[in-house]
Design an enzyme around this catalytic site. Structure first.
Site, mmCIF file in Angstrom:
data_model
loop_
_atom_site.group_PDB
_atom_site.id
_atom_site.type_symbol
_atom_site.label_atom_id
_atom_site.label_comp_id
_atom_site.label_asym_id
_atom_site.label_seq_id
_atom_site.Cartn_x
_atom_site.Cartn_y
_atom_site.Cartn_z
ATOM 1 N N TYR A 114 0.831 -1.200 0.000
ATOM 2 C CA TYR A 114 0.000 0.000 0.000
ATOM 3 C C TYR A 114 0.867 1.251 0.000
ATOM 4 O O TYR A 114 2.038 1.228 0.389
ATOM 5 C CB TYR A 114 -0.931 0.031 1.229
ATOM 6 C CG TYR A 114 -0.191 0.217 2.530
ATOM 7 C CD1 TYR A 114 0.045 1.500 3.052
ATOM 8 C CD2 TYR A 114 0.294 -0.872 3.245
ATOM 9 C CE1 TYR A 114 0.736 1.674 4.234
ATOM 10 C CE2 TYR A 114 0.993 -0.703 4.425
ATOM 11 C CZ TYR A 114 1.214 0.563 4.922
ATOM 12 O OH TYR A 114 1.907 0.744 6.084
ATOM 13 N N PHE A 151 2.257 9.667 3.667
ATOM 14 C CA PHE A 151 2.602 9.530 5.076
ATOM 15 C C PHE A 151 3.105 8.127 5.409
ATOM 16 O O PHE A 151 3.709 7.907 6.464
ATOM 17 C CB PHE A 151 1.427 9.908 5.991
ATOM 18 C CG PHE A 151 0.174 9.104 5.736
ATOM 19 C CD1 PHE A 151 0.002 7.839 6.271
ATOM 20 C CD2 PHE A 151 -0.845 9.624 4.945
ATOM 21 C CE1 PHE A 151 -1.151 7.101 6.040
ATOM 22 C CE2 PHE A 151 -2.010 8.898 4.709
ATOM 23 C CZ PHE A 151 -2.156 7.624 5.258
ATOM 24 N N ASP A 152 2.884 7.165 4.508
ATOM 25 C CA ASP A 152 3.352 5.804 4.786
ATOM 26 C C ASP A 152 3.294 4.977 3.506
ATOM 27 O O ASP A 152 2.472 5.243 2.619
ATOM 28 C CB ASP A 152 2.494 5.143 5.872
ATOM 29 C CG ASP A 152 3.093 3.842 6.385
ATOM 30 O OD1 ASP A 152 4.306 3.634 6.199
ATOM 31 O OD2 ASP A 152 2.361 3.033 6.979
ATOM 32 N N ILE A 210 -7.367 0.244 10.447
ATOM 33 C CA ILE A 210 -8.490 1.184 10.473
ATOM 34 C C ILE A 210 -9.735 0.546 9.844
ATOM 35 O O ILE A 210 -9.640 -0.392 9.060
ATOM 36 C CB ILE A 210 -8.126 2.502 9.751
ATOM 37 C CG1 ILE A 210 -7.745 2.240 8.286
ATOM 38 C CG2 ILE A 210 -7.034 3.243 10.483
ATOM 39 C CD1 ILE A 210 -7.544 3.498 7.471
ATOM 40 N N TYR A 249 -8.598 7.611 11.082
ATOM 41 C CA TYR A 249 -8.049 7.870 12.411
ATOM 42 C C TYR A 249 -8.859 8.880 13.210
ATOM 43 O O TYR A 249 -8.374 9.416 14.214
ATOM 44 C CB TYR A 249 -6.588 8.326 12.279
ATOM 45 C CG TYR A 249 -5.689 7.215 11.796
ATOM 46 C CD1 TYR A 249 -5.151 6.294 12.688
ATOM 47 C CD2 TYR A 249 -5.411 7.055 10.441
ATOM 48 C CE1 TYR A 249 -4.342 5.254 12.246
ATOM 49 C CE2 TYR A 249 -4.599 6.021 9.993
ATOM 50 C CZ TYR A 249 -4.076 5.123 10.894
ATOM 51 O OH TYR A 249 -3.274 4.094 10.454
ATOM 52 N N PHE A 295 -5.610 5.546 -0.002
ATOM 53 C CA PHE A 295 -4.667 4.435 -0.008
ATOM 54 C C PHE A 295 -4.707 3.750 -1.372
ATOM 55 O O PHE A 295 -5.789 3.422 -1.872
ATOM 56 C CB PHE A 295 -5.028 3.391 1.057
ATOM 57 C CG PHE A 295 -4.829 3.858 2.464
ATOM 58 C CD1 PHE A 295 -3.594 3.763 3.074
ATOM 59 C CD2 PHE A 295 -5.889 4.394 3.187
ATOM 60 C CE1 PHE A 295 -3.410 4.196 4.384
ATOM 61 C CE2 PHE A 295 -5.714 4.826 4.493
ATOM 62 C CZ PHE A 295 -4.470 4.725 5.087
#
Length: 609
Positions: free
Chosen positions: A245, A256-257, A276, A302, A319
């Site tokens: 992902y 962010f990731d 999540i 979140y 995502f």
């Protein structure tokens, strides 16, 4: 790989050099049904402690997941005696209430109410805990517009805790909440907090028009980028999925990731709140191989608190997810029926036969051993099922012995045959076969008297067998050869004990340590690991990176670093070559070392073509 090697990459009789880095290892885990009450309580305490740490760090998803895991270890009251039941109940209750608190902070109102309802079903809980569960459920029910139920919960909580200002204020707030709900256009309030009825909400600004609203409230949208294989369906609750992902903020596109920035894939279990809400629901709609975008509104991600510093409160996330694989949830062995255990044994036996015919003897032996594990407990089966279980058990032991003979693993071959001979009610032909194979192995380990006894008994059972007679008569010549061997060198080579110490193969560095004591397996430490955790024992699952080269010319034939992810195997289960089973078991976590494996500790004389 022994004298046969593994062509075309590994010639027969080759000594191999592996540079191995032990990334991690995990001690073998008992199945739940094998654990004592104390061990189950210890597991619950461990998860509760970890959950508390995560909660204080603001990692609410992680905390809730760990509280839920703790509940799983104490929810079956029949696991505990009268004294243990008290602690089990306390842990059960505390973890349910704490999971409810996490859900309230995450705005997961329905989950919060469910955790509280489960707490209230427990027998013998203190009044203070009852009031706490009623209060938290009442808060959740206000948020889902279940005002009458909320009123009943909070009224009862007031009676139990009449001095609580917090409960009284929440009770009086119901009127204002009802008024706000009535004013909401066409029941929009109910739609937002309960996902049912009212005007359909639009997805957040920035979600592409061709993205499909799969939550039906605008909170979770999906756009397929590449279709997957629909034939296998989609993962269900309890399935372990592996994904790649990339996560970005929808507002400005900032990443962010990303799992692609790290070695390996990311895996989680569907429906266990390990991720999540948007992921639990969204990935469950994907097919194997599918690549899609998931657009998760804050209440599906979140929440209003976010996940600082990378994800601000109230953020909608995008995502890009690729579903690499998924596996349906597996039952524990103790939960399986006799038919299911027999089916598992048949499956492993079939796979072993295919591997054997393909010359993959290590794999075949490992699968025959796995098949044995499914049928070796006779009390699992009734009288009719016992017959098939015995046939499978016997066949797989004899076949595993045959694999070991071909791999020159004489002691293993003898052990498999001895286990077969311990079974009750086996046919004479199978007894003869087991005695013959054990006799062959015992000749190779210079146990001539035992070999003679085995083959003599096999001759009586199968007097027409030329093969058995010839092997019996060969014992004399083998004894003569053994006596001629200089200082017992023959015994040293085939049995690994006594005699003149063999030197490692040519090319093994002088500072490499002979850890097999017969020159066949040498190790040189390149970087020390953490000795505090010890070394992995039999049954431990280890994760490693490795590079394999031929010692003769340095040519690389394999490397885990050329593929995504690490390589993992279980120590002592014959899933890898003998040199790895023994060598990696001497390593510490984080250690990097070279293993020099002579052919009899690798792929034998046949190699690995």
């Amino acid at each position: 790989y022994g004298e046969s090697g593994s062509p075309p990459e590994i010639p027969g009789g080759a000594t191999l050099r592996f540079e191995v880095e032990l990334l991690s290892w995990a001690s073998p885990q008992k199945e739940r049904c094998e654990m004592s009450a104390d061990e189950k309580l210890a597991q619950a305490r461990k998860f509760k402690l970890e959950a508390g740490i995560a909660f204080r760090a603001g990692k609410l998803q992680t905390a809730r997941s760990k509280y839920t895991s703790a509940v799983g270890w104490v929810e079956m009251s029949f696991d505990f005696d009268a004294y243990e039941k008290k602690e089990a109940l306390e842990l059960h209750l505390a973890c349910l209430l704490n999971a409810a608190q996490c859900s309230l902070k995450l705005n997961d109102w329905l989950d919060a109410a469910n955790f509280c309802s489960n707490a209230l079903k427990l027998n013998g809980i203190p009044e203070a805990s009852t009031a706490k569960a009623l209060f938290r459920r009442g808060v959740a029910r206000i948020k889902t517009s279940d005002f009458d139920l909320a009123r009943a919960d909070l009224k009862q909580a007031c009676k139990l805790e009449p001095r609580s200002k917090e409960i009284r204020e929440m009770y009086t707030s119901i009127k204002a909440a009802e008024k706000a709900a009535k004013k909401a256009d066409a029941g929009l309030f109910a739609k937002m907090v309960q996902g049912a009825g009212g005007i359909k909400q639009k997805p957040p600004e920035g979600v592409p028009a061709d993205a499909v609203d799969i939550s039906d409230d605008g909170g979770l949208c999906k756009r397929v980028l590449m279709a997957g294989d629909a034939a296998e369906g989609t993962p269900s609750d309890g399935s372990e999925v592996q994904v790649h992902y990339i996560g970005t903020l929808l507002s400005d596109g900032r990443k962010f990731d990303s799992s692609r920035d790290r070695p390996g894939n990311f895996k989680f279990t569907i429906g266990q709140r390990q991720v999540i809400k948007g992921w639990d629901l969204g990935v469950a709609t994907m097919h194997k191989g599918e690549k899609a975008e998931l657009f998760c509104r804050a209440d599906y991600a979140y929440g209003e608190s976010g996940s600082p510093p990378e994800i601000p409160g109230g953020a909608t996330l995008r995502f890009e997810v690729e579903l690499l694989s998924w596996a349906s949830p597996q039952k524990e062995r103790c939960e399986m029926s006799a038919d299911e255990k027999l089916a598992q044994a048949r499956k492993f036996k079939l796979e072993a036969g295919i591997a054997f015919r393909a010359g993959k003897l290590q794999t075949a032996r490992s699968k025959y051993t796995s098949a044995v594990g499914w049928v070796e407990m006779s009390f699992d089966f009734d009288a009719y099922e016992k017959k098939e279980a015995l046939e499978l058990h016997l066949a797989c032991l004899l076949n595993a012995a045959q694999c070991s003979l071909k791999l020159n693993d004489w002691l293993d071959a003898a052990n498999f045959c001895s286990n077969a001979l311990k079974l009750n009610g086996i046919p004479e032909a199978s007894t003869a076969k087991a005695l013959f194979r054990r006799g062959v192995a015992r000749i190779k380990t210079s146990d001539f008297d035992l070999a003679r006894a085995d083959l003599k008994q096999a001759c009586k059972l199968e007097p027409r067998s030329k093969e058995i007679r010839e092997m019996y008569t060969s014992i004399k010549a083998a004894e003569k050869a053994a006596k001629k061997a200089d200082a017992g060198l023959f015994a040293k080579m085939v049995q690994g004990a006594g005699g003149i110490k063999q030197k490692p193969p040519e090319g093994v560095p002088a500072d490499a340590v002979d850890i097999s004591d017969d020159g066949g397996l040498c190790k040189r430490v390149l970087m020390a690991g953490d000795a505090a955790e010890g070394t992995p024992s039999d049954g431990s699952e280890v994760q490693v990176h490795y590079i394999g080269t031929l010692l003769s010319d340095g040519r690389k034939f394999d490397s885990s670093r050329d593929r995504p992810g690490n390589f993992k195997f279980t120590i002592g289960q014959r899933q890898v070559i003998k040199g790895w089973d023994l060598g990696v078991a001497t390593m510490h976590k984080g250690e990097k070392a070279e293993l020099f494996c002579r052919a009899d500790y690798a792929y034998g004389e046949s190699g690995s073509p």
